[in-house]
Design an enzyme around this catalytic site. Structure first.
Site, mmCIF file in Angstrom:
data_model
loop_
_atom_site.group_PDB
_atom_site.id
_atom_site.type_symbol
_atom_site.label_atom_id
_atom_site.label_comp_id
_atom_site.label_asym_id
_atom_site.label_seq_id
_atom_site.Cartn_x
_atom_site.Cartn_y
_atom_site.Cartn_z
ATOM 1 N N ARG A 105 72.196 -53.574 -13.951
ATOM 2 C CA ARG A 105 72.001 -54.080 -12.598
ATOM 3 C C ARG A 105 70.524 -54.383 -12.362
ATOM 4 O O ARG A 105 69.649 -53.608 -12.731
ATOM 5 C CB ARG A 105 72.464 -53.047 -11.561
ATOM 6 C CG ARG A 105 73.968 -52.806 -11.598
ATOM 7 C CD ARG A 105 74.606 -53.046 -10.252
ATOM 8 N NE ARG A 105 74.314 -54.358 -9.720
ATOM 9 C CZ ARG A 105 74.091 -54.616 -8.429
ATOM 10 N NH1 ARG A 105 74.095 -53.642 -7.553
ATOM 11 N NH2 ARG A 105 73.847 -55.843 -8.018
ATOM 12 N N HIS A 154 67.303 -53.117 -7.135
ATOM 13 C CA HIS A 154 67.743 -53.464 -5.782
ATOM 14 C C HIS A 154 67.684 -52.238 -4.882
ATOM 15 O O HIS A 154 67.634 -51.095 -5.355
ATOM 16 C CB HIS A 154 69.179 -54.021 -5.792
ATOM 17 C CG HIS A 154 70.198 -53.046 -6.307
ATOM 18 N ND1 HIS A 154 70.402 -52.824 -7.651
ATOM 19 C CD2 HIS A 154 71.049 -52.208 -5.661
ATOM 20 C CE1 HIS A 154 71.343 -51.914 -7.818
ATOM 21 N NE2 HIS A 154 71.743 -51.511 -6.631
ATOM 22 N N HIS A 157 69.759 -50.667 -1.444
ATOM 23 C CA HIS A 157 70.899 -50.772 -0.529
ATOM 24 C C HIS A 157 70.413 -50.583 0.912
ATOM 25 O O HIS A 157 69.643 -49.658 1.195
ATOM 26 C CB HIS A 157 71.939 -49.698 -0.839
ATOM 27 C CG HIS A 157 72.499 -49.785 -2.228
ATOM 28 N ND1 HIS A 157 73.665 -50.449 -2.520
ATOM 29 C CD2 HIS A 157 72.047 -49.292 -3.399
ATOM 30 C CE1 HIS A 157 73.923 -50.353 -3.815
ATOM 31 N NE2 HIS A 157 72.943 -49.662 -4.372
#
Length: 257
Positions: free
Chosen positions: A174, A177, A179
């Site tokens: 992934r 990032h 959330h």
């Protein structure tokens, strides 16, 4: 046989080509992905297959009356700074993430609770289910929250998260990032999304990000580096606005705009 990255790339490419062709032929732009996006394997297994069911006779306020509440007294001074929540400083690249919460007309949405959670600089979450063999950081929990001000602005100080494997297919990683969770006037109005960092080489390989097949909508998930937001000798700055609805809405995991 286990799926390879090449297998996923072919599936993603086929779906992207089909979407681009449909839009070119006059189909409406889709700001949100299908909930059963096949390259993202678990979405096929867990996406809703039945129509929504109204609760308590269809009156949402009855649900909110028995749900949790929050106020300004629940937010402390250190909640928005993830680098000072423990006895020592966390490892990694310190960053400032700031932006505004806006409605479809660009007006500020004031006094709203914004929460974030993220992996540490090594790409590991402080969670029992995360068994990625990357080191945990005893000085970084990876959770913060803040209320938007009168201009709809928010601001966090944190550490840039690392990429991590997630077993969707062989060699699946992934992109880095964060959330974000946005609450309205009640917890039943919660919306969840993700913020990415510019120029990440893993973008093209990630079926979660690529499930947002409209390029403009996908780009709205990527923060912009803002040198004026960077703090001398302290942190790099990233700016990212969250738009709740309308044609420029930020993608929300629940698929609402």
């Amino acid at each position: 046989m286990a799926l390879t990255q090449s297998d996923i790339d072919v599936e993603v490419g086929d779906l992207q080509d089909a979407y681009d062709k449909a839009v070119a032929e006059g189909a409406p732009v889709q700001n949100h992905p299908p909930r059963d996006y096949a390259p993202y394997r678990s979405s096929v297994l867990r996406h809703p297959k039945q129509p929504l069911v109204a609760v308590s006779g269809g009156d949402p306020e009855t649900v909110e009356l028995s749900g949790p509440v929050f106020g300004v007294t629940d937010i402390t001074d250190i909640d928005s700074d993830l680098t000072i929540q423990h006895q020592g400083e966390p490892l990694g690249e310190r960053i400032t993430v700031s932006g505004r919460l806006l409605d479809r007309d660009g007006r500020p949405v004031r006094g709203q609770l914004i929460e974030l959670w993220q992996a540490n600089a090594s790409g590991r979450y402080a969670h029992l289910r995360d068994q990625h063999p990357a080191p945990l950081d005893p000085n970084f929990t990876g959770v913060g929250r803040v209320l938007t001000d009168d201009q709809g602005a928010y601001r966090f100080t944190t550490i840039k998260p690392g990429a991590y494997p997630w077993r969707n297919h062989t060699n699946a990683w992934r992109p880095a990032h964060i959330h974000f969770s946005v609450f309205g006037t009640a917890f039943t109005q919660r919306l969840v999304t993700q913020m990415y960092f510019p120029n990440d080489p893993l973008f093209r390989y990630d079926p979660i990000l690529r499930s947002v097949t409209d390029e403009a909508a996908r780009n709205r998930l990527v923060a912009e580096y803002n040198h004026d937001l960077s703090q001398p000798e302290f942190s790099l700055g990233y700016e990212w606005d969250i738009v709740l609805d309308g044609p420029s809405a930020t993608w929300i995991e629940e698929g609402r705009d």
